[in-house]
Design an enzyme around this catalytic site. Structure first.
Site, PDB file in Angstrom:
ATOM      1  N   CYS A  71       0.230   3.804   2.730  1.00 25.87           N
ATOM      2  CA  CYS A  71       0.720   3.259   4.010  1.00 25.87           C
ATOM      3  C   CYS A  71       2.208   3.535   4.170  1.00 25.87           C
ATOM      4  CB  CYS A  71       0.502   1.744   4.083  1.00 25.87           C
ATOM      5  SG  CYS A  71      -1.225   1.243   3.998  1.00 25.87           S
TER       6      CYS A  71
ATOM      7  N   CYS B 235       0.837  -1.208   0.000  1.00 27.14           N
ATOM      8  CA  CYS B 235       0.000   0.000   0.000  1.00 27.14           C
ATOM      9  C   CYS B 235       0.876   1.264   0.000  1.00 27.14           C
ATOM     10  CB  CYS B 235      -0.906  -0.072   1.235  1.00 27.14           C
ATOM     11  SG  CYS B 235      -1.668   1.473   1.722  1.00 27.14           S
TER      12      CYS B 235
END
Length: 101
Positions: A34, A31
């Site tokens: 993230c 991600c």
């Protein structure tokens, strides 16, 4: 101090039984947003000894992700006394994360 990797084995002890406010970062290695948040989370962990900072990899801990109804990542959760006091999805700047605490 650095962020603690939280899993189903240490969740009760590190999060639910914590006498400090806990900031949880639900994330995954694939991600991109993230990965933008991780250095901020680590920085906060180093600067704020008054709180506990934990990271939960949703791929490795699907039970915890399900328990918190995580639909998108990154999701940041603030817990006090074993209860969720705030939960937000999406990357946030450091100032916004600190305001959650």
């Amino acid at each position: 101090m650095t962020a603690i990797n939280i899993n189903k084995n240490n969740f009760q002890n590190e999060v639910m039984n914590s006498d400090k406010t806990v900031l949880l970062d639900f994330w995954a290695p694939w991600c991109a947003p993230c990965r933008m948040v991780i250095p901020i989370i680590e920085e906060i962990a180093g600067e704020r000894p008054d709180i506990k900072v934990g990271k939960i990899n949703v791929d490795e801990q699907p039970e915890l992700a399900s328990e918190f109804s995580i639909m998108s990542i990154p999701t940041l959760v603030v817990m006090k006394n074993g209860k969720i006091v705030q939960q937000v999805s999406g990357a946030r700047p450091k100032k916004a994360i600190l305001e959650m605490l």
